[in-house]
Design an enzyme around this catalytic site. Structure first.
Site, PDB file in Angstrom:
ATOM      1  N   ASN A   1       0.793  -1.234   0.000  1.00  0.00           N
ATOM      2  CA  ASN A   1       0.000   0.000   0.000  1.00  0.00           C
ATOM      3  C   ASN A   1       0.826   1.286   0.000  1.00  0.00           C
ATOM      4  O   ASN A   1       0.322   2.329  -0.397  1.00  0.00           O
ATOM      5  CB  ASN A   1      -1.011   0.005   1.150  1.00  0.00           C
ATOM      6  CG  ASN A   1      -0.360  -0.134   2.510  1.00  0.00           C
ATOM      7  OD1 ASN A   1       0.626  -0.839   2.676  1.00  0.00           O
ATOM      8  ND2 ASN A   1      -0.922   0.533   3.489  1.00  0.00           N
TER       9      ASN A   1
ATOM     10  N   LYS B   1      11.829  -8.403   1.083  1.00  0.00           N
ATOM     11  CA  LYS B   1      10.802  -9.232   0.457  1.00  0.00           C
ATOM     12  C   LYS B   1       9.544  -8.368   0.325  1.00  0.00           C
ATOM     13  O   LYS B   1       8.785  -8.202   1.291  1.00  0.00           O
ATOM     14  CB  LYS B   1      10.533 -10.484   1.313  1.00  0.00           C
ATOM     15  CG  LYS B   1       9.567 -11.483   0.668  1.00  0.00           C
ATOM     16  CD  LYS B   1       8.141 -11.123   0.954  1.00  0.00           C
ATOM     17  CE  LYS B   1       7.193 -11.863   0.053  1.00  0.00           C
ATOM     18  NZ  LYS B   1       5.816 -11.306   0.108  1.00  0.00           N
TER      19      LYS B   1
ATOM     20  N   GLU C   1       4.171  -4.283  12.483  1.00  0.00           N
ATOM     21  CA  GLU C   1       3.232  -3.167  12.352  1.00  0.00           C
ATOM     22  C   GLU C   1       2.039  -3.691  11.585  1.00  0.00           C
ATOM     23  O   GLU C   1       2.127  -3.948  10.388  1.00  0.00           O
ATOM     24  CB  GLU C   1       3.892  -1.983  11.632  1.00  0.00           C
ATOM     25  CG  GLU C   1       3.188  -0.661  11.882  1.00  0.00           C
ATOM     26  CD  GLU C   1       2.206  -0.267  10.804  1.00  0.00           C
ATOM     27  OE1 GLU C   1       1.361  -1.105  10.432  1.00  0.00           O
ATOM     28  OE2 GLU C   1       2.288   0.858  10.307  1.00  0.00           O
TER      29      GLU C   1
ATOM     30  N   CYS D   1      -3.166   1.708   7.096  1.00  0.00           N
ATOM     31  CA  CYS D   1      -3.383   1.168   8.436  1.00  0.00           C
ATOM     32  C   CYS D   1      -3.732   2.259   9.432  1.00  0.00           C
ATOM     33  O   CYS D   1      -4.505   2.031  10.366  1.00  0.00           O
ATOM     34  CB  CYS D   1      -2.131   0.427   8.915  1.00  0.00           C
ATOM     35  SG  CYS D   1      -1.741  -1.054   7.970  1.00  0.00           S
TER      36      CYS D   1
END
Length: 453
Positions: free
Chosen positions: A130, A153, A227, A261
């Site tokens: 995102n 990654k 997170e 988030c």
């Protein structure tokens, strides 16, 4: 293979090789081999590399913004500033890492006693789609300046963006192997975590995926920073600057088509101004333009994947069935791609889907609360604890919220955001550990006690 799909059209863009088996091991080995030389460099030497990488980010800003628009739908007018923020993160740690990791002298029964902060080794960063540039450098910049080498990654949604970010280090003249791109399918991530040369893991993503990463890392006795998701409350009291609050709340909710988030997701409005403030929100949401993320006039791009849009629509419809009122949006567009309109759900209550689950899209849910007491109780009635905010002219109410809100961040009369200078992270199901600021750079170092007599 990893497939890039344009969420604006739903069409495949390209395919990229996904590593397997020995290929994964070999790529990790490159980063592990680079660690001794990189960790022996001075902060000044590492800082020169990070400054050079920041310059490359700015040089390629337009191309990176375009890649993000194509692969995950972020409007270019948001992508450019994201790249700038990534560059500023490199510069911040290049300039401040030596101070954050300076030897810390502590009095004891020794003649001299202090703590040295030293790098751990080779890290694995498992990153989401995102905010592909910012979240990559939120992991990379402090870890590299601490002297670690980094395996990156990135999410399978953004393989071209990931490789472009890794290429910046080569173009900046960084030593080979300090950052290694690791294009993997999800089922092969466990192998990377368990590789004995990986000493710690940084993960940003959903709470469900975070549990799997945490379990695997813990089984190998490897530290991790997580997170995870959030269902951030935003309290708006009657004495707030309502016009300013409405501007910022809408911005917080619709950045990256609401796929954030730390977006404001549960808007808790004091009863005295509930109708007025809900109208202010509706007017602003209705003005937003959906469209092609490559066009500079687009406010809201598509949702990144069809399955994500389908789940978002399920959440909206279920919340309406449970008694919420849909004042705006809420319908799937009859067009190609994965768009979802700005949606306003009113009269939300605890137990409704949009209250209990994280909504990852341009969906704003508002709830009437009677006073600060109810607002704080409702705000904390969640399994998440990432960000939170309050709008009020009362210093005492603001400070009470700062003290009582159960979250990793509290913003008073402003937007919840991440900043290289300040620690960021969550509690409860939103994860553990901190990124950024002096706290973040100390997550992946050995705090070595030194005692001398």
């Amino acid at each position: 293979m990893l497939t890039s799909t344009n969420p604006f059209t739903g069409e495949k863009i390209s395919e990229h090789l996904a590593l397997q088996g020995e290929q994964i091991s070999a790529q990790i080995g490159i980063a592990a081999a680079a660690f001794p030389a990189w960790s022996s460099k001075s902060f000044t030497e590492r800082g020169k590399v990070l400054h050079a990488v920041a310059a490359q980010l700015r040089k390629h800003k337009s191309r990176l913004a375009e890649l993000m628009a194509l692969e995950m739908g972020k409007p270019v007018k948001e992508g450019g500033p994201e790249v700038e923020k990534a560059a500023s993160c490199c510069e911040y740690y290049a300039e401040h890492a030596s101070r954050h990791l300076a030897d810390e002298w502590i009095a004891s029964d020794a003649s001299e006693s202090y703590v040295k902060y030293q790098p751990l080794g080779t890290l694995l960063g498992i990153l989401p789609w995102n905010a592909p540039a910012w979240l990559a450098f939120r992991y990379l910049a402090p870890a590299l300046m601490a002297g670690n080498t980094c395996v990156m990654k990135h999410d399978p949604n953004v393989p071209a963006t990931a490789q472009a970010l890794a290429n910046l280090f080569q173009e900046a003249g960084a030593p080979a192997g300090v950052v290694v791109n690791l294009p993997l399918r999800t089922e092969h991530v466990e192998q990377a975590i368990r590789d004995p040369r990986i000493v710690a893991v940084s993960f940003t993503g959903s709470s469900a995926a975070g549990r799997k990463v945490a379990t695997t890392a813990a089984s190998e006795l490897k530290p991790a920073v997580l997170e995870l998701g959030g269902s951030d409350p935003c309290i708006v009291l009657a004495d707030a600057d309502l016009e300013r609050a409405a501007d910022v709340v809408v911005l917080s909710r619709i950045i990256n088509a609401g796929q954030s988030c730390i977006a404001a997701k549960r808007i808790l409005i004091e009863a005295k101004v509930y109708e007025e403030f809900t109208t202010l929100l509706k007017v602003r949401l209705a003005k937003l333009k959906m469209g092609n993320p490559l066009e500079s006039t687009t406010d809201i791009g598509p949702i990144a994947r069809q399955d994500l849009r389908d789940n978002l629509h399920r959440q909206v419809q279920q919340t309406i069935e449970q008694g919420a009122k849909c004042l705006l949006g809420g319908q799937l567009p009859d067009a190609p791609g994965y768009h979802y309109p700005p949606t306003l759900l009113a009269d939300m209550q605890p137990g409704m889907c949009a209250f209990e689950e994280e909504t990852f899209g341009p969906v704003m849910a508002v709830m009437k609360i009677e006073n600060i007491d109810e607002a704080l109780a409702v705000a904390n009635n969640t399994n998440y604890g990432l960000g939170s905010s309050i709008w009020t002219a009362s210093t005492s109410k603001a400070m009470r919220a700062v003290h009582e809100l159960q979250a990793g961040q509290v913003a008073v009369n402003g937007i919840v955001k991440t900043d290289p200078r300040l620690p960021s992270g969550g509690i409860k199901q939103s994860g553990y550990g901190r990124e950024l600021g002096p706290h973040g750079i100390r997550e992946f170092v050995n705090a070595k006690q030194v005692w001398i007599k």
